[in-house]
Write a protein that holds these residues in place. Structure first.
Motif, mmCIF file in Angstrom:
data_model
loop_
_atom_site.group_PDB
_atom_site.id
_atom_site.type_symbol
_atom_site.label_atom_id
_atom_site.label_comp_id
_atom_site.label_asym_id
_atom_site.label_seq_id
_atom_site.Cartn_x
_atom_site.Cartn_y
_atom_site.Cartn_z
ATOM 1 N N LYS A 171 0.883 -1.288 0.003
ATOM 2 C CA LYS A 171 -0.039 -0.013 -0.086
ATOM 3 C C LYS A 171 0.788 1.405 -0.082
ATOM 4 N N TYR A 172 1.916 1.359 1.076
ATOM 5 C CA TYR A 172 2.651 2.532 1.052
ATOM 6 C C TYR A 172 4.189 2.386 0.505
ATOM 7 N N GLY A 173 4.588 1.203 0.145
ATOM 8 C CA GLY A 173 5.803 1.072 -0.367
ATOM 9 C C GLY A 173 6.917 1.051 0.611
ATOM 10 N N ASP A 174 8.321 1.147 0.210
ATOM 11 C CA ASP A 174 9.561 1.358 1.156
ATOM 12 C C ASP A 174 9.611 2.599 1.699
ATOM 13 N N ASN A 175 10.390 2.379 2.906
ATOM 14 C CA ASN A 175 10.817 3.857 3.493
ATOM 15 C C ASN A 175 9.750 4.692 3.766
ATOM 16 N N VAL A 176 8.654 4.405 4.651
ATOM 17 C CA VAL A 176 7.816 5.554 4.860
ATOM 18 C C VAL A 176 8.304 6.261 5.902
ATOM 19 N N ASP A 177 8.157 7.639 5.801
ATOM 20 C CA ASP A 177 9.045 8.642 6.478
ATOM 21 C C ASP A 177 8.383 8.628 7.865
ATOM 22 N N THR A 178 8.928 8.502 9.152
ATOM 23 C CA THR A 178 8.268 8.512 10.453
ATOM 24 C C THR A 178 7.273 9.872 10.605
ATOM 25 N N VAL A 183 5.335 10.897 8.622
ATOM 26 C CA VAL A 183 4.102 10.404 7.856
ATOM 27 C C VAL A 183 3.200 9.564 8.606
ATOM 28 N N ILE A 184 3.809 8.616 9.404
ATOM 29 C CA ILE A 184 3.293 7.866 10.407
ATOM 30 C C ILE A 184 2.427 8.557 11.572
ATOM 31 N N ILE A 185 3.397 9.572 12.348
ATOM 32 C CA ILE A 185 2.329 10.388 13.098
ATOM 33 C C ILE A 185 2.946 11.690 12.783
ATOM 34 N N PRO A 186 2.342 12.601 12.194
ATOM 35 C CA PRO A 186 2.808 14.043 11.833
ATOM 36 C C PRO A 186 3.449 14.610 12.993
ATOM 37 N N ALA A 187 4.504 15.318 12.737
ATOM 38 C CA ALA A 187 5.149 16.158 13.953
ATOM 39 C C ALA A 187 4.486 17.104 14.411
ATOM 40 N N ARG A 188 3.395 17.748 14.051
ATOM 41 C CA ARG A 188 2.507 18.680 14.330
ATOM 42 C C ARG A 188 1.560 18.431 15.517
ATOM 43 N N TYR A 189 1.531 17.015 15.439
ATOM 44 C CA TYR A 189 0.752 16.129 16.539
ATOM 45 C C TYR A 189 1.639 15.951 18.120
ATOM 46 N N LEU A 190 2.749 15.834 17.770
ATOM 47 C CA LEU A 190 3.788 15.312 18.774
ATOM 48 C C LEU A 190 3.857 16.129 20.131
ATOM 49 N N ASN A 191 2.990 17.054 20.213
ATOM 50 C CA ASN A 191 3.063 17.833 21.406
ATOM 51 C C ASN A 191 1.981 17.149 22.419
ATOM 52 N N SER A 192 1.337 16.093 22.138
ATOM 53 C CA SER A 192 0.478 15.310 22.822
ATOM 54 C C SER A 192 0.991 14.018 23.008
ATOM 55 N N ASP A 208 -1.134 11.615 24.548
ATOM 56 C CA ASP A 208 -2.433 10.740 24.446
ATOM 57 C C ASP A 208 -2.366 9.822 23.299
ATOM 58 N N ALA A 209 -2.203 8.502 23.492
ATOM 59 C CA ALA A 209 -2.069 7.360 22.413
ATOM 60 C C ALA A 209 -3.333 7.439 21.530
ATOM 61 N N LYS A 210 -4.548 7.819 22.055
ATOM 62 C CA LYS A 210 -5.800 7.913 21.196
ATOM 63 C C LYS A 210 -5.592 8.979 20.438
ATOM 64 N N GLU A 211 -5.205 10.281 20.915
ATOM 65 C CA GLU A 211 -4.986 11.391 19.848
ATOM 66 C C GLU A 211 -4.131 11.082 18.862
ATOM 67 N N LEU A 212 -2.847 10.551 19.159
ATOM 68 C CA LEU A 212 -1.978 10.228 18.289
ATOM 69 C C LEU A 212 -2.333 9.285 17.187
ATOM 70 N N ALA A 213 -3.212 8.428 17.680
ATOM 71 C CA ALA A 213 -3.786 7.335 16.652
ATOM 72 C C ALA A 213 -4.824 7.897 15.694
ATOM 73 N N ALA A 214 -5.282 8.710 16.250
ATOM 74 C CA ALA A 214 -6.569 9.552 15.310
ATOM 75 C C ALA A 214 -5.890 10.181 14.022
ATOM 76 N N HIS A 215 -4.578 10.615 14.200
ATOM 77 C CA HIS A 215 -3.847 11.306 13.123
ATOM 78 C C HIS A 215 -2.612 10.167 12.446
ATOM 79 N N CYS A 216 -2.745 8.977 12.791
ATOM 80 C CA CYS A 216 -1.783 8.201 12.060
ATOM 81 C C CYS A 216 -2.014 8.122 10.696
ATOM 82 N N MET A 217 -0.799 8.125 9.867
ATOM 83 C CA MET A 217 -0.826 8.229 8.521
ATOM 84 C C MET A 217 -1.861 9.165 7.635
ATOM 85 N N GLU A 218 -2.360 10.098 8.280
ATOM 86 C CA GLU A 218 -3.396 10.918 7.753
ATOM 87 C C GLU A 218 -2.831 11.781 6.563
ATOM 88 N N ASP A 219 -1.547 12.120 6.580
ATOM 89 C CA ASP A 219 -1.176 12.821 5.301
ATOM 90 C C ASP A 219 -1.309 12.111 4.001
#
Length: 142
Positions: A104-111, A113-122, A124-135
Motif C-alpha cells: 500500500k505505501y511502498g518502502d521507507n515510509v517517513d516517520t 508521515v506515520i505520526i505527523p510532527a505537528r501532533y507530537l505535542n500530545s 495521548d495515545a488515542k489522540e496520536l492514533a487518530a492522526h496516524c498516516m493521515e497525510d
C-alpha cells in the motif's frame, strides 16, 4: 486455505432445508402420520464452497503463508478471512500485515508521515492514533 473439498454434515431441519434448496439430496424417512421427514440420524455430503458462513462443521485448513494445518469450525475460518480471501496463522499475521503495508505505501515510509510532527505535542495515545498516516491515507484510522 481449506484443504477439504467436501464435508459431512448431520441432518437437521434447518440445514437440511438450506442445502435441499441448493440442490443437495437430503436423506429422508417416513415420519409419523405417514409423512416424509428429514432423517436426522444420517449425514450428507456438502461441497465446502456451498457452506453457510455460520456453519459449525469442522474443516481442515492451512495458513496461506506457512502452510501450518489446523482443524476449525468453518465459521471461524470464514471470520478470519481478509479482504483478499487469505487466512493466516497467529505467527504469520505480522508477515501479512507487513506485506500489506509494503504493497500500500511502498518502502521507507517517513516517520513524520506515520505520526505527523505537528501532533507530537500530545502524549495521548488515542489522540496520536487518530492522526496516524493521515497525510498519505485519510482512511487509515477508519
Amino acid at each position: 486455505m481449506i484443504l477439504d473439498k467436501e464435508v459431512q454434515m448431520k441432518v437437521n431441519n434447518r440445514t437440511a432445508k438450506i442445502y435441499q434448496d441448493k440442490g443437495y439430496d437430503i436423506p429422508m424417512r417416513m415420519g409419523s402420520h405417514r409423512k416424509m421427514v428429514f432423517d436426522d440420524t444420517k449425514y450428507f455430503t456438502v461441497k465446502v464452497e456451498d457452506l453457510e458462513p455460520t456453519s459449525t462443521v469442522l474443516v481442515h485448513t492451512a495458513c496461506d503463508i506457512c502452510g501450518v494445518e489446523k482443524v476449525m469450525p468453518y465459521r471461524e475460518y470464514y471470520r478470519q478471512l481478509d479482504e483478499d480471501g487469505l487466512r493466516t496463522c497467529i505467527k504469520c499475521k505480522t508477515i501479512k500485515y507487513q506485506r500489506t503495508l509494503h504493497e500500500k505505501y511502498g518502502d521507507n515510509v517517513d516517520t513524520d508521515v506515520i505520526i505527523p510532527a505537528r501532533y507530537l505535542n500530545s502524549s495521548d495515545a488515542k489522540e496520536l492514533a487518530a492522526h496516524c498516516m493521515e497525510d498519505i491515507d485519510k482512511e487509515f484510522v477508519n
